[in-house]
Design a protein around this motif. Structure first.
Motif, PDB file in Angstrom:
ATOM      1  N   PHE A   1       6.357   6.547   8.637  1.00 31.16           N
ATOM      2  CA  PHE A   1       7.213   7.365   9.481  1.00 31.16           C
ATOM      3  C   PHE A   1       6.783   7.263  10.947  1.00 31.16           C
ATOM      4  O   PHE A   1       7.621   7.171  11.855  1.00 31.16           O
ATOM      5  CB  PHE A   1       7.154   8.821   8.990  1.00 31.16           C
ATOM      6  CG  PHE A   1       8.143   9.726   9.630  1.00 31.16           C
ATOM      7  CD1 PHE A   1       9.496   9.539   9.440  1.00 31.16           C
ATOM      8  CD2 PHE A   1       7.711  10.781  10.413  1.00 31.16           C
ATOM      9  CE1 PHE A   1      10.420  10.391  10.030  1.00 31.16           C
ATOM     10  CE2 PHE A   1       8.615  11.632  11.009  1.00 31.16           C
ATOM     11  CZ  PHE A   1       9.980  11.433  10.814  1.00 31.16           C
ATOM     12  N   THR A   2       5.475   7.240  11.194  1.00 29.37           N
ATOM     13  CA  THR A   2       4.966   7.104  12.557  1.00 29.37           C
ATOM     14  C   THR A   2       5.335   5.756  13.154  1.00 29.37           C
ATOM     15  O   THR A   2       5.729   5.674  14.321  1.00 29.37           O
ATOM     16  CB  THR A   2       3.432   7.277  12.558  1.00 29.37           C
ATOM     17  OG1 THR A   2       3.103   8.534  11.974  1.00 29.37           O
ATOM     18  CG2 THR A   2       2.864   7.212  13.956  1.00 29.37           C
ATOM     19  N   LEU A   3       5.230   4.705  12.379  1.00 30.75           N
ATOM     20  CA  LEU A   3       5.626   3.379  12.851  1.00 30.75           C
ATOM     21  C   LEU A   3       7.119   3.324  13.171  1.00 30.75           C
ATOM     22  O   LEU A   3       7.525   2.771  14.198  1.00 30.75           O
ATOM     23  CB  LEU A   3       5.265   2.313  11.812  1.00 30.75           C
ATOM     24  CG  LEU A   3       5.623   0.877  12.180  1.00 30.75           C
ATOM     25  CD1 LEU A   3       4.820   0.420  13.397  1.00 30.75           C
ATOM     26  CD2 LEU A   3       5.394  -0.041  11.001  1.00 30.75           C
ATOM     27  N   LEU A   4       7.934   3.909  12.316  1.00 34.66           N
ATOM     28  CA  LEU A   4       9.371   3.937  12.565  1.00 34.66           C
ATOM     29  C   LEU A   4       9.708   4.753  13.816  1.00 34.66           C
ATOM     30  O   LEU A   4      10.588   4.366  14.593  1.00 34.66           O
ATOM     31  CB  LEU A   4      10.111   4.495  11.347  1.00 34.66           C
ATOM     32  CG  LEU A   4      10.137   3.598  10.120  1.00 34.66           C
ATOM     33  CD1 LEU A   4      10.783   4.308   8.941  1.00 34.66           C
ATOM     34  CD2 LEU A   4      10.846   2.290  10.421  1.00 34.66           C
ATOM     35  N   ILE A   5       9.013   5.852  14.016  1.00 37.45           N
ATOM     36  CA  ILE A   5       9.232   6.660  15.225  1.00 37.45           C
ATOM     37  C   ILE A   5       8.863   5.857  16.464  1.00 37.45           C
ATOM     38  O   ILE A   5       9.586   5.877  17.466  1.00 37.45           O
ATOM     39  CB  ILE A   5       8.415   7.974  15.151  1.00 37.45           C
ATOM     40  CG1 ILE A   5       9.035   8.915  14.138  1.00 37.45           C
ATOM     41  CG2 ILE A   5       8.339   8.651  16.515  1.00 37.45           C
ATOM     42  CD1 ILE A   5       8.209  10.151  13.882  1.00 37.45           C
ATOM     43  N   PHE A   6       7.739   5.144  16.406  1.00 35.17           N
ATOM     44  CA  PHE A   6       7.328   4.327  17.550  1.00 35.17           C
ATOM     45  C   PHE A   6       8.381   3.283  17.889  1.00 35.17           C
ATOM     46  O   PHE A   6       8.753   3.100  19.046  1.00 35.17           O
ATOM     47  CB  PHE A   6       5.981   3.653  17.268  1.00 35.17           C
ATOM     48  CG  PHE A   6       5.588   2.656  18.312  1.00 35.17           C
ATOM     49  CD1 PHE A   6       5.118   3.079  19.534  1.00 35.17           C
ATOM     50  CD2 PHE A   6       5.698   1.293  18.073  1.00 35.17           C
ATOM     51  CE1 PHE A   6       4.759   2.167  20.517  1.00 35.17           C
ATOM     52  CE2 PHE A   6       5.349   0.380  19.039  1.00 35.17           C
ATOM     53  CZ  PHE A   6       4.874   0.816  20.263  1.00 35.17           C
ATOM     54  N   LEU A   7       8.875   2.588  16.872  1.00 31.57           N
ATOM     55  CA  LEU A   7       9.891   1.559  17.113  1.00 31.57           C
ATOM     56  C   LEU A   7      11.195   2.169  17.624  1.00 31.57           C
ATOM     57  O   LEU A   7      11.835   1.604  18.519  1.00 31.57           O
ATOM     58  CB  LEU A   7      10.135   0.756  15.833  1.00 31.57           C
ATOM     59  CG  LEU A   7       8.961  -0.109  15.380  1.00 31.57           C
ATOM     60  CD1 LEU A   7       9.269  -0.753  14.043  1.00 31.57           C
ATOM     61  CD2 LEU A   7       8.613  -1.147  16.425  1.00 31.57           C
ATOM     62  N   LEU A   8      11.569   3.319  17.101  1.00 34.58           N
ATOM     63  CA  LEU A   8      12.779   3.995  17.554  1.00 34.58           C
ATOM     64  C   LEU A   8      12.641   4.419  19.011  1.00 34.58           C
ATOM     65  O   LEU A   8      13.564   4.223  19.816  1.00 34.58           O
ATOM     66  CB  LEU A   8      13.075   5.205  16.664  1.00 34.58           C
ATOM     67  CG  LEU A   8      14.294   6.019  17.039  1.00 34.58           C
ATOM     68  CD1 LEU A   8      15.560   5.222  16.763  1.00 34.58           C
ATOM     69  CD2 LEU A   8      14.313   7.328  16.273  1.00 34.58           C
ATOM     70  N   ILE A   9      11.496   4.976  19.366  1.00 35.67           N
ATOM     71  CA  ILE A   9      11.255   5.384  20.756  1.00 35.67           C
ATOM     72  C   ILE A   9      11.294   4.175  21.675  1.00 35.67           C
ATOM     73  O   ILE A   9      11.877   4.222  22.766  1.00 35.67           O
ATOM     74  CB  ILE A   9       9.905   6.132  20.868  1.00 35.67           C
ATOM     75  CG1 ILE A   9      10.011   7.509  20.239  1.00 35.67           C
ATOM     76  CG2 ILE A   9       9.457   6.250  22.323  1.00 35.67           C
ATOM     77  CD1 ILE A   9       8.694   8.232  20.120  1.00 35.67           C
ATOM     78  N   LEU A  10      10.705   3.090  21.238  1.00 37.70           N
ATOM     79  CA  LEU A  10      10.682   1.873  22.051  1.00 37.70           C
ATOM     80  C   LEU A  10      12.094   1.337  22.288  1.00 37.70           C
ATOM     81  O   LEU A  10      12.449   0.987  23.416  1.00 37.70           O
ATOM     82  CB  LEU A  10       9.810   0.812  21.375  1.00 37.70           C
ATOM     83  CG  LEU A  10       9.477  -0.421  22.193  1.00 37.70           C
ATOM     84  CD1 LEU A  10       8.670  -0.037  23.417  1.00 37.70           C
ATOM     85  CD2 LEU A  10       8.709  -1.410  21.354  1.00 37.70           C
TER      86      LEU A  10
END
Length: 186
Positions: A101-110
């Protein structure tokens, strides 16, 4: 009767994380994209506020679609800062899901911030505000100094935009993760 809960803890930590992200990203954007301090802070603040608002909207949209155990875990974590130990889910699965979930949030924010930066750069010509510490890039053999042309500035900014934004997000998200772990220890 419906009970209203004000997630003051979540709001305060969101503000803290926004301040951290804006300051770190503004510094890196200023250094990598060679902008003034004011312009880099404006861009970092705009990008982070937009990504935060869109992130919460996506969360509120997706939260009802999650399984009930995950919904409880998320609400427990947001409101109280810890996971429910009696959820029925093994702790390994919870941490794996949290990492994913943290990785997906990072990619979404990017992605959100990159699209927003493109829009901001199209709305406001960033090359007008770009300032080099020295306007001189090179000297010819005769000693004549060449000044930087606007096309060179635009090309330099376009080339380093995605790299700068990625580095800024990595640093800010890493610092936010460290602060989150330190807060959990307190």
């Amino acid at each position: 009767m419906l009970v209203t809960v004000l997630p003051l803890r979540a709001v305060m930590f969101q503000l803290l994380f926004l301040l951290i992200a804006i300051s770190v990203e503004a510094f890196i954007i200023q250094q990598k994209m060679i902008l003034t301090r004011r312009v880099s802070i404006q861009y970092a603040a705009s990008l982070n506020l937009l990504s935060t608002i869109l992130g919460w909207l996506i969360f509120f949209f997706l939260h009802p679609l999650l399984p009930l155990d995950w919904q409880k875990q998320l609400i427990n974590f947001i409101l109280f800062g810890h996971f429910a130990t009696k959820s029925g889910l093994p702790l390994v699965i919870i941490f794996f899901d949290l990492g994913l979930f943290t990785l997906l949030i990072f990619l979404l924010i990017l992605v959100i911030e990159f699209i927003a930066l493109e829009l901001l750069m199209n709305l406001k010509s960033i090359s007008k505000d770009a300032q080099f510490n020295g306007q001189i890039i090179s000297q010819s053999d005769s000693g004549e100094k060449k000044s930087v042309r606007r096309e060179n500035i635009d090309h330099y900014l376009e080339r380093n935009k995605s790299k700068s934004l990625f580095i800024a997000n990595v640093y800010s998200q890493t610092l936010i993760l460290i602060v989150s772990f330190l807060i959990q220890k307190i």
